[in-house]
Design an enzyme around this catalytic site. Structure first.
Site, PDB file in Angstrom:
ATOM      1  NE  ARG A   1     -66.108  84.479  -2.510  1.00 48.37           N
ATOM      2  CZ  ARG A   1     -66.095  84.877  -1.243  1.00 48.37           C
ATOM      3  NH1 ARG A   1     -65.274  84.327  -0.394  1.00 48.37           N
ATOM      4  NH2 ARG A   1     -66.899  85.833  -0.828  1.00 48.37           N
ATOM      5  CB  VAL A   2     -64.523  85.675  -9.940  1.00 49.21           C
ATOM      6  CG1 VAL A   2     -65.612  84.782  -9.415  1.00 49.21           C
ATOM      7  CG2 VAL A   2     -64.802  87.123  -9.623  1.00 49.21           C
TER       8      VAL A   2
END
Lengths: 504, 137
Positions: free
Chosen positions: A366-367
């Protein structure tokens, strides 16, 4: 040493000795069973406070009740008996940490278990509390620096950044630990300290792993924290917190740390055992109600701290073992929701020979994409989509043979992509090398190479590029950027190599 | 429903008996017993009594202490000890239980209010053992 010297030394030591007179808080053991002791007295006992039993065993107060306290015993509880005196220490459970811990194998309370003697450090040894509130919002910074795991499929499709928490999830025997170990091996020269926390693992597995890390020179920057399968659940419960305390010590020195929890399913099971023995009410799958908080407070301690607060980061790679691929069980869903993405490993892929057996469709970071280097981003941009299209068409193509050209092309490209992403264990690859392979794949240089020759082609290409594209490699290693000039050079090198490869 | 702890019951008994005349207290005793029997709490009577004793001691400023020693303490030593304990716990009265224990080798050990003051030779020898066998760093 002569007898006289020994006697003299002993005399001197005894002269230096001063007996301490202090008032101590003490209580008594009411009952002791399965690594848990119920103690009376100790009216001012705090939660998570260390207590001492007569043989020197350490306990931690977990349940504070009206007349008694439930204490978990960190060590051998067979010698503790009813009526024994228990002394409160006034200290919250803490972990001795120093630079000397690097290269060592320690247990959950910081005692060395590798037979190499006491941890070096002397007076510089600090004591870090095992339970600590995670760094606040103000002290944090977003993830921008990559962690190079050396595994192509991860670095290209599911990149991990420094300060990220990326879950490795899969059934037994799908290569979860292998990914973690490869990631540690690849940190050589990457300015990273690694902490490997083994929870409830077989001692034989840990030994093998330790030898592998030593052979790979990884113990120069790695600490192993172990709570073995033969040790009590209390030690398994404490081990990950002990590991993250070591990580925090190095982060406080401004260093980047990679911590691996292998695995949190066993940690949850150990906590369930403790909770049930302490008579806390069971909930779903008999886990106690605070099992989410158990992992969330642990994983929240992974962070990237901004320069104003000293910098440094803790990247966490927790591992979860699923049963028959069921990721919707209680603990997997909990940890998936806490972490910043997951690397999902599948048994089917593993037995098809696709190793690492990463299911690209179910895996996500996600990051991490913000942390991926520009060069990698450029070459891996469409890889995930290509693979997803391939998987979808692969299923369709089994029904008929009349396929249009575009579909055939996608299928052929997909087969080659799968082949390129295969990687044997303990052979992490440099980012520059990954970039070269993935560039050759994405630009169609491999399309006319037979699938069974892809690996050979890839190896040859990297060898060739090492010799003829030095400027390109240097550029990538230093600037991490993708330049047009570099691309032209690389393209030429690949074309040159292809001519030679086709001829052979 | 919250569970009544032994301490809760002891506290309630203490409050119901507090400042009552002998006749009134007699009737209250009967009521308490009836209540305990009705609620099937007689099995916990010993623990409740223990708590009651603690509550009364706390209210009256009585501290019970245990002193263990190899030999019987001299009267002067005992007086000094009582004086010290009174001051330390701001107590009005100290009830001292004396135990003779040959294993202590010498000196004495006082236990009061969850605290231990160990002045025995045995403790000193144990400390010396720990000091001499501490791991070299």
């Amino acid at each position: 040493m002569s007898h006289n010297t020994i006697v003299e030394n002993l005399k001197r030591e005894i002269e230096n000795f001063k007996a301490q007179i202090k008032i101590e808080k003490a209580g008594n053991v009411i009952e002791v069973f399965d690594g848990i002791a119920r103690v009376s007295g100790l009216s001012d006992l705090r939660s998570s406070e260390m207590v001492l039993f007569p043989g020197g065993e350490v306990g931690v107060a977990l349940n504070l009740e009206e007349d008694t306290a439930g204490v978990i015993i960190l060590g051998d509880f067979s010698k503790i008996k009813e009526g024994d005196e228990v002394k409160a220490t006034g200290k919250i459970l803490e972990m001795p940490v120093s630079d000397g811990v690097i290269g060592r194998v320690v247990n959950a309370i910081g005692e060395p278990i590798d037979g190499k003697g006491a941890i070096a450090g002397g007076k510089s040894i600090k004591h870090y509390p095992i339970e600590k509130v995670a760094p606040g919002v103000i002290t944090r910074e977003s993830v921008t620096e990559p962690v190079a795991t050396g595994i192509k499929v991860i670095d290209a499709i599911i990149p991990v950044g420094r300060g990220q928490r990326e879950l490795i999830i899969g059934d037994r025997q799908t290569g979860k630990t292998a990914i973690a170990i490869d990631a540690i091996l690849n940190q050589k020269g990457q300015n990273m300290i690694c902490v490997y926390v083994s929870i409830g693992q077989k001692d034989s597995k840990l030994r093998k792993l330790h030898v592998r890390l030593e052979e790979g020179g990884a113990m120069d920057y790695t600490v192993v924290v172990s709570a073995g399968a033969s040790e009590s659940a209390a030690l398994s419960y404490v081990a990950p917190y002990a590991g993250v305390s070591i990580a925090e010590y190095f982060m406080d020195k401004g260093k980047d740390v990679l911590i691996i929890y292998d695995d949190l399913s066993k940690h949850a099971v150990a906590y369930r055992e403790i909770s049930l023995l302490l008579r806390r009410p069971p909930g779903r799958e008999a886990f106690p109600g605070d099992v989410f908080y158990l992992h969330s407070r642990l994983l929240e301690r992974a962070c990237r701290r901004n320069q104003k607060y000293g910098g440094g980061s803790i990247t966490a790679l927790p591992i979860i073992e699923t049963q028959a691929g069921d990721i919707s069980a209680y603990i997997p869903t909990n940890v998936i929701s806490i972490t910043d993405g997951q690397i999902f490993l599948e048994t089917d892929l593993f037995y098809k020979g696709i190793r690492p057996a990463v299911n690209v469709g179910s895996s996500v970071s996600r990051v991490g994409s913000a942390a991926q280097i520009k060069a990698m981003k450029k070459v891996a941009g469409t890889l995930k989509l290509d693979l997803a299209q391939y998987r979808e068409l692969e299923a369709f193509s089994q029904f008929g043979s009349d396929l249009d050209e575009a579909t055939k092309r996608t299928l052929e490209r997909g087969k080659r992509a799968v082949e390129v992403l295969k990687q044997p264990q303990y052979s992490p690859e440099k980012t520059e090398h990954q970039v070269v392979s993935l560039y050759a794949l994405s630009k169609g240089f491999m399309d006319d190479v037979p699938v069974n020759k892809i690996k050979e082609f890839e190896r040859g290409l990297i060898d060739h590029a090492e010799r003829h594209a030095k400027a390109f490699f240097k550029d990538i290693a230093e600037t991490k950027m993708w330049s047009e000039k570099g691309e032209i050079e690389l393209k030429k090198v690949i074309e040159d190599f292809k001519k030679g490869f086709s001829n052979t | 429903m919250a569970i009544l702890s032994d301490n809760n019951i002891a506290h309630a008994i203490y409050l119901s008996l507090k400042d009552k005349s002998l006749d009134e207290a007699h009737q209250t005793h009967k009521n308490i017993l009836a209540f305990l029997a009705r609620k099937h709490l007689l099995g916990r009577a010993a623990a409740i009594l223990l708590h009651l004793k603690k509550i009364i001691n706390l209210e009256k400023g009585i501290v019970s202490a245990t002193v263990s020693s190899v030999h019987r303490l001299h009267e002067k030593e005992e007086k000094e000890l009582v004086h010290f304990l009174k001051k330390r716990y701001s107590a009005k009265e100290i009830t001292l239980t004396k135990i003779l224990d040959q294993n202590l080798l010498g000196g004495f050990r006082v236990e009061a209010n969850d605290e231990v003051i160990d002045l025995t030779i045995k403790n000193k020898i144990m400390q010396l053992q720990k000091y001499l066998t501490r791991s070299a760093v």
